[in-house]
Design an enzyme around this catalytic site. Structure first.
Site, PDB file in Angstrom:
ATOM      1  N   GLU A  35       0.866  -1.172   0.000  1.00 12.30           N
ATOM      2  CA  GLU A  35       0.000   0.000   0.000  1.00 12.30           C
ATOM      3  C   GLU A  35       0.911   1.234   0.000  1.00 12.30           C
ATOM      4  OE1 GLU A  35      -3.437  -0.397   2.886  1.00 12.30           O
ATOM      5  OE2 GLU A  35      -2.203  -2.096   3.491  1.00 12.30           O
ATOM      6  N   ARG A 261       5.598 -13.074  10.029  1.00  9.50           N
ATOM      7  CA  ARG A 261       6.239 -11.794   9.738  1.00  9.50           C
ATOM      8  C   ARG A 261       7.541 -11.677  10.522  1.00  9.50           C
ATOM      9  NH1 ARG A 261       2.716  -6.919  11.590  1.00  9.50           N
ATOM     10  NH2 ARG A 261       4.679  -5.838  11.201  1.00  9.50           N
ATOM     11  N   LYS A 271       4.018   0.951  10.326  1.00  6.07           N
ATOM     12  CA  LYS A 271       4.093   2.139   9.463  1.00  6.07           C
ATOM     13  C   LYS A 271       3.483   3.357  10.149  1.00  6.07           C
ATOM     14  CE  LYS A 271       3.066   0.401   5.155  1.00  6.07           C
ATOM     15  NZ  LYS A 271       2.705   0.536   3.702  1.00  6.07           N
TER      16      LYS A 271
END
Length: 559
Positions: A35, A261, A271
């Site tokens: 994104e 992850r 983020k």
């Protein structure tokens, strides 16, 4: 298919290999779908290496696609940075850069298809009401009072949403699935929200934007992606991903596979929190060398090879392995720099030394290897003169027993040069040391002195030939292993006040005119990189990449 160079676990690679060898899978197509709402970080590097690496290993393609469904948080600057990061890591995407917004027309047509099939409806509940109706993990949700609207009414309202007739938050389009489903993601999820926002790709064409969940799988299907690889937090979204594929006339059926992850100690990979550091001015932008962003790591001096090596070392598993030690990352970095970084001498805390038995106009030049094991690297020319600089830390007036550097009446060897002895310490009115007066044993160039042992070797720089440099000594941005472990506490409380210390040093003349992003080992000090923004022909700025000590190598040896 390329050979595998490591035994690090990678269950996805093993799974695809089995599929290919059994003839169940044709050409592999993966995708990296960020994104564009921030810069990529080290966790994204793992995903990049995985997706592009699998495509390389099995002769397939990897797409770069921006899942750009939230224009309020997206910027062209993020798109440009992400493309640059992927290229810098050494990967090339197949075909053009893709955007989920390329498929907005098709996604809207599919939304209309779901409405016609009675599988989607326009809802007027407010966000607060929707949360209340949704239920909890232990209680089923309740159907919206608007759930039974007719097809024609829903189609009309959806079109009026599209052209901007309603205000933001006034209506949404939801899938009609199961308000009692144990998986909350299946309780009539939102497909479209009203957003009166300018989009960086489509301009003002759209007043509604699809949700990430509705966009992602269908974009994969349009592109013919075979393996939709994502992190474990999307595991609960997989039934919804598959519901859309089951209920829409998509051209292909990608398969979602989840992996654990990356969680790295002393590091944040949220983020939102990284953006806060930027917005609050705590760091100097997304590419501040203390940031775990790929751009920041590049500016600090990390190499693409070291990041790729690290991602291979940690492997790919489904199990959450907890925190990865940052020493593992710096080990991969040192291993690469040890082999490939040319050597140079730089004094970070200059202390002037006058060699009293050297003539004022004396100058001799040593030809020194650029790298002790690399004949292909250029030879450095290192001048030796009457006045030199050594590092303040290499001198003590009252040294402890095992201090093998310079002290009053003691000897030390200058790197690649002579043995010198400290004869006098000159101090200013404030009692601070201003310079040292030393003498040279001219019979010690390239050989040991007669009848005595000199254990210490220190680096130095010719005073008249030295190049002034600014050196930025970077350290971990946080002082604790998990700065955001306590969700109720402020992670900013754990900032390291010593994460950046700037000093004015002097470097050997071979470093004059060094290009941005040039990496060196400053002998006895560490690895450094020319800052790609702050450096210029008239001003050299070096960032400390990493010190010389390798804790991970010691951990492995003990293990």
């Amino acid at each position: 298919m390329t050979s595998e160079t490591t035994s690090a676990p990678n269950f996805i690679r093993n799974q695809i290999r089995e599929e290919v060898e059994a003839g169940r899978q044709g050409k592999i197509i993966t995708r990296f779908p960020p994104e564009p709402n921030g810069f990529l970080h080290i966790g994204h590097a793992k995903s990049i290496c995985l997706n592009f690496g699998l495509a390389e290993q099995f002769g397939g393609d990897c797409h770069l696609r921006f899942d750009d469904t939230n224009p309020a948080k997206e910027e062209q600057a993020y798109i440009d940075a992400i493309k640059e990061d992927v290229n810098w890591l050494g990967f090339e995407w197949a075909g053009p850069v893709r955007f989920a917004s390329d498929y907005f027309d098709q996604l809207y047509a599919w939304a209309q298809h779901l409405v016609r099939e009675g599988k989607a409806y326009v809802d007027d509940l407010s966000p607060e009401e929707m949360r209340e109706y949704r239920g909890t993990l232990t209680e089923a949700g309740r159907p919206s009072p608007y759930r039974e609207r007719g097809v024609e009414e829903n189609l009309d309202l959806l079109e009026r949403m599209r052209v901007g007739e309603f205000a933001e938050g006034e209506k949404v389009l939801r899938a009609r699935i199961d308000m009692a489903a144990p998986n909350i993601n299946l309780r009539d999820p939102i497909l479209y929200r009203i957003r009166h926002a300018h989009h960086h790709q489509t301009g003002d064409q759209w007043k509604i934007y699809p949700s990430y969940d509705f966009t992602h799988g269908q974009s994969d299907a349009i592109e013919g992606v075979t393996h939709s690889i994502c992190t474990l937090e999307f595991e609960d979204h997989r039934p919804l991903y598959e519901w859309f594929l089951d209920n829409l006339p998509v051209p292909a059926r990608p398969r979602q596979i989840e992996f654990a992850r990356l969680n790295l100690n002393y590091t944040l990979t949220s983020k939102r929190k990284l953006k806060l550091l930027v917005d609050e001015g705590i760091v100097d932008g997304w590419d501040d060398p203390r940031m775990p962003t790929i751009s920041g790591m590049r500016r600090r001096g990390y190499t693409p090879a070291s990041i790729r090596k690290f991602c291979e070392m940690i492997g790919v598993t489904r199990a959450d392995g907890g925190l990865v030690d940052i020493a593992m990352l710096t080990h991969a970095l040192r291993s690469d720099l040890e082999d490939n970084a040319p050597r140079a001498m730089c004094v970070l805390k200059p202390l002037k030394v006058v060699l009293t038995n050297v003539a004022e106009d004396h100058e001799e030049v040593y030809e020194v290897a650029g790298h002790p094991a690399r004949e292909d690297m250029a030879v450095r020319r290192v001048p030796f003169t009457r006045e030199i600089y050594i590092d303040h830390d290499d001198f003590m007036e009252e040294p402890p027993k095992k201090f093998f550097r310079l002290a009053p009446g003691k000897e030390v060897r200058l790197r690649n040069s002579y043995v010198i002895r400290c004869d006098e310490v000159v101090k200013g009115a404030d009692g601070e040391i201003e310079e040292l007066r030393c003498s040279v044993d001219f019979d010690t160039l390239g050989k040991n002195p007669e009848g005595r042992k000199v254990k210490g070797v220190i680096h130095w720089v010719s005073a008249p030939h030295g190049v002034p440099v600014e050196v930025r000594l970077y350290d971990n941005l946080f002082q604790v292993e998990q700065p955001d472990k306590d969700k109720d506490a402020d992670f900013l409380e754990h900032l390291n006040p010593e994460s950046l210390v700037t000093v004015q040093g002097v470097a050997e003349p071979s470093l004059a005119g060094t290009a941005p992003e040039s990496r060196f080992q400053f002998e006895r000090v560490g690895y450094f990189c020319t800052d790609r923004h702050a450096s210029s022909p008239d001003r050299l700025v070096f960032n400390r990449t990493v010190g010389l000590k390798d804790t991970w190598a010691k951990i492995k040896k003990k293990g």
